[in-house]
Design an enzyme around this catalytic site. Structure first.
Site, PDB file in Angstrom:
ATOM      1  CG  ASP A 175       9.856  -3.450  -3.272  1.00 37.03           C
ATOM      2  OD1 ASP A 175       9.371  -4.596  -3.321  1.00 37.03           O
ATOM      3  OD2 ASP A 175      10.055  -2.843  -2.206  1.00 37.03           O
ATOM      4  CE  LYS A 193       9.073  -6.631  -1.564  1.00 37.66           C
ATOM      5  NZ  LYS A 193       7.932  -5.680  -1.317  1.00 37.66           N
ATOM      6  CD  GLU A 243       3.706  -3.040  -1.580  1.00 40.54           C
ATOM      7  OE1 GLU A 243       2.616  -2.453  -1.373  1.00 40.54           O
ATOM      8  OE2 GLU A 243       4.785  -2.643  -1.115  1.00 40.54           O
ATOM      9  CD  GLU A 299       5.262  -4.961   5.890  1.00 41.77           C
ATOM     10  OE1 GLU A 299       5.523  -3.979   6.619  1.00 41.77           O
ATOM     11  OE2 GLU A 299       5.478  -4.982   4.659  1.00 41.77           O
TER      12      GLU A 299
END
Length: 269
Positions: A82, A110, A112, A179
């Site tokens: 992340d 990763k 978001e 998610e």
């Protein structure tokens, strides 16, 4: 060593792949022995390791430190790391911080967000950084969502999430992570992008891969346990219980016995 090409091959062959979070070399070695396909060094370490209330205080230096530890312990899994809160707010930050964690041992980063990340995804990809985009419930935006809640509950919201996925895939996203979305939507998105592996957590069992936070699947969650979590540790015993729990998770993902219906969100869209 598992690569992005392997994940694409797994998807083409219909072989489900496993993913667990990990933050240290010893757990990483156990995951190697269990043949876990993918490891996520998640900013969830803020809560799971540092004891914080959210992922927001985690730094790039934290992520690089734990990435290096995991890489030293595991030479089998694809390592994904992340980029933490506000570490990719500008293109310059995204490039510099991606460089830091890639040099620490990550094979993919990763981030978001949604369609607004398209330029960031494009620039990172052009510079040789494979990108996984995390959509749906994105913990770095927990204060915007007003808590940890199911996302895309309506057809309109689901279509917006699909549009976000389309935008980042067209920009070059190598992997999607969904998610806390309805199982129906997880299946729709996995089928919509035949060349893009889709990992789910609380997104049904039709996604190409499944991820859990390692502390959750080992029963080390104190307080409320998310619906999508299964405790694989309570099914084991003896001195190899942790390793056996990892093996059981990997097998359950592959044979699609996990996630079962009780671990998913069944919403008609």
């Amino acid at each position: 060593m598992i690569s992005l090409s392997d994940l694409r091959k797994f998807k083409a062959e219909g072989r489900k792949f496993s993913c667990l979070t990990c933050y240290d070399a010893s757990m990483a070695k156990a995951m190697e022995l269990a043949e876990i396909d993918t490891i996520l060094i998640g900013d969830s370490l803020g809560m799971a390791i540092q004891g914080r209330d959210s992922t927001l205080p985690v730094t790039v230096e934290d992520m690089a430190y734990h990435t290096a530890a995991v890489r030293r312990g595991n030479q089998h899994a694809l390592i994904m790391t992340d980029l933490p809160f506000m570490s990719y707010a500008t293109l310059k930050d995204a490039l510099q911080n991606a460089k830091t964690v890639m040099q620490a041992g990550a094979q993919m980063i990763k981030i978001e967000g949604g369609a607004w990340l398209s330029e960031t995804v494009q620039v990172l990809t052009r510079n040789g950084v494979p990108v996984c985009v995390h959509l749906g419930l994105t913990p770095q935006s927990v204060h915007v969502f007003g808590g940890y809640k199911l996302q895309a509950r309506t057809r309109e919201a689901a279509d917006q999430l699909i549009a976000d996925c389309t935008a980042v895939v067209e920009a070059g996203a190598a992997v999607l992570l969904l998610e806390c979305v309805p199982a129906q939507l997880g299946q729709e998105i996995a089928e919509l992008f035949p060349n893009t592996p889709v990992i789910g957590i609380g997104a049904g069992n039709a996604t190409d891969g499944q991820v859990l936070v390692v502390q959750d699947m080992l029963g080390l969650t104190f307080g409320r346990v998310a619906r999508f979590v299964r405790n694989f540790m309570k099914e084991q015993s003896g001195e190899t219980a942790i390793l056996d729990a990892f093996k059981a998770f990997h097998a359950a993902v592959q044979d699609q016995s996990f996630p079962a219906k009780e671990h998913t969100f069944q919403v008609e869209l």
